[in-house]
Design a protein around this motif. Sequence first.
Motif, PDB file in Angstrom:
ATOM      1  N   GLY A 228       0.807  -1.219   0.000  1.00  0.00           N
ATOM      2  CA  GLY A 228       0.000   0.000   0.000  1.00  0.00           C
ATOM      3  C   GLY A 228       0.838   1.265   0.000  1.00  0.00           C
ATOM      4  N   HIS A 229       2.104   1.137   0.372  1.00  0.00           N
ATOM      5  CA  HIS A 229       2.968   2.323   0.393  1.00  0.00           C
ATOM      6  C   HIS A 229       3.901   2.369  -0.815  1.00  0.00           C
ATOM      7  N   THR A 230       3.591   1.570  -1.842  1.00  0.00           N
ATOM      8  CA  THR A 230       4.223   1.753  -3.148  1.00  0.00           C
ATOM      9  C   THR A 230       3.813   3.133  -3.629  1.00  0.00           C
ATOM     10  N   MET A 238      -1.245  13.612   2.198  1.00  0.00           N
ATOM     11  CA  MET A 238      -0.099  12.986   2.872  1.00  0.00           C
ATOM     12  C   MET A 238      -0.538  11.661   3.508  1.00  0.00           C
ATOM     13  N   CYS A 239       0.278  10.631   3.332  1.00  0.00           N
ATOM     14  CA  CYS A 239       0.002   9.319   3.928  1.00  0.00           C
ATOM     15  C   CYS A 239       0.525   9.308   5.364  1.00  0.00           C
ATOM     16  N   TYR A 240      -0.032   8.453   6.204  1.00  0.00           N
ATOM     17  CA  TYR A 240       0.455   8.405   7.599  1.00  0.00           C
ATOM     18  C   TYR A 240       1.889   7.926   7.681  1.00  0.00           C
ATOM     19  N   CYS A 241       2.382   7.307   6.578  1.00  0.00           N
ATOM     20  CA  CYS A 241       3.780   6.852   6.584  1.00  0.00           C
ATOM     21  C   CYS A 241       4.735   8.024   6.374  1.00  0.00           C
ATOM     22  N   GLY A 242       4.161   9.214   6.084  1.00  0.00           N
ATOM     23  CA  GLY A 242       5.005  10.400   5.945  1.00  0.00           C
ATOM     24  C   GLY A 242       5.269  10.781   4.494  1.00  0.00           C
ATOM     25  N   GLY A 245       1.554  10.120  -2.467  1.00  0.00           N
ATOM     26  CA  GLY A 245       1.583   9.295  -3.671  1.00  0.00           C
ATOM     27  C   GLY A 245       1.522   7.806  -3.375  1.00  0.00           C
ATOM     28  N   CYS A 246       1.275   7.427  -2.100  1.00  0.00           N
ATOM     29  CA  CYS A 246       1.187   6.001  -1.742  1.00  0.00           C
ATOM     30  C   CYS A 246      -0.077   5.392  -2.359  1.00  0.00           C
ATOM     31  N   MET A 247       0.028   4.142  -2.747  1.00  0.00           N
ATOM     32  CA  MET A 247      -1.098   3.439  -3.370  1.00  0.00           C
ATOM     33  C   MET A 247      -2.343   3.455  -2.469  1.00  0.00           C
TER      34      MET A 247
HETATM   35 ZN   LIG Z   1       2.250   5.557   2.757  1.00  0.00          ZN
END
Ligand SMILES: [Zn+2]
Length: 380
Positions: A228-230, A238-242, A245-247
Amino acid sequence: MMIDTSQRAILRSLWFHGALSRSELHDLTGMTPNAVGNEVLQLQRLGLVKELGPKPSTGGRPQIPLILDPSSRRILGISIEPGRVEIAELGLNGDLTVAPISKMVEAEGRLLPTATRLARSYCVRRTLMAAASITGLIDHLTGSILLSSSAPHQNQLSTSVLLKGLDDVPLIIGNDLHAAAGRWAVTHRSQLQEDTLLIAFDDGRMGAVMVINGRPNHGCIIGANELGHTRFPVQTPMCYCGQSGCMERIFSREFLGADVAPAEFTNRVQAAAADDGKSIEMIKLLIMACANAVNFVRPSRLVLASRFMASNSFSQRLTNGIRESVLPHLAERVQIDSWDIKVAGSAETAAWLGLASLLFESWESYPSTVAAGAQHAPVM
Ligand SMILES: [Zn+2]
């Protein structure tokens, strides 16, 4: 509760073949008649196996069929996802015995304590084990949740509160994809030995798990669970991973528009009409992420698990798109399956992970046989 390899072989035979006599178990497992008798006795004592009435005699000793006892022991499933926990209970025949009950939890710090409280209230004598699933990446050595959309602001979330709260009830914890793969393994026997890449997605969620030789491969952070973070070079929140553009952020309501409601999202995904450019772009990127994963992993089988697969046209579009985007020799070889299943936040699927751990070696990602508060023992 300790189930050994021989007992597992008996449970597995009964699960996949249905009612079997002791002598049929002896033929199937290769165990001696004596060993079968002893193990069956143990399993009867644990409430996992029971006898049915004898088959009509055709001469000789009557054959007494054995089955997995559907009612005396239960598996409690616990699902922990962003803002919500859910509990369900499964019998050993795979039927739900308590329909899923869920609770919204606003503060992420309350997720695990609430799950624990809810689970405790359902733990009774017949509870054989509890199996919990959580979004994100779990450190199987320490039981810590390292990166999870359920608790994006916490560095490391310890699962010890759940472990301590359930007292003597054995607990296993896996991520939600791992639970889905367990459910797949238990319900798709003929494909067990094939190397399978299972990709699951829902609104704002995506992940993958590899099943190799019938066993889950926990994989590395980017290769497996964190598909999912591809990232793609497109604008997303913004994704929670920082990152952006994350899937996971692409396949989500927000990607289609700020005020897209859940039902509209489902409709637009499944229809992907020609004039809906945003949905078409989203599905194109989903196809690319899946195809990339297949090109890297080169599995024998790809399972696309999502409630969206209920739509034939969407399922066809995705499957054909992936086939066109993978390396030519993989396009010919890889079997692609659609699996219409709710993966995210399903306590029932978590309970199936418990069933998988009962039937197969290596599915016990994190058993809690260690004393509460003690250092968690590595198990893999
Ligand atoms: Zn992410």
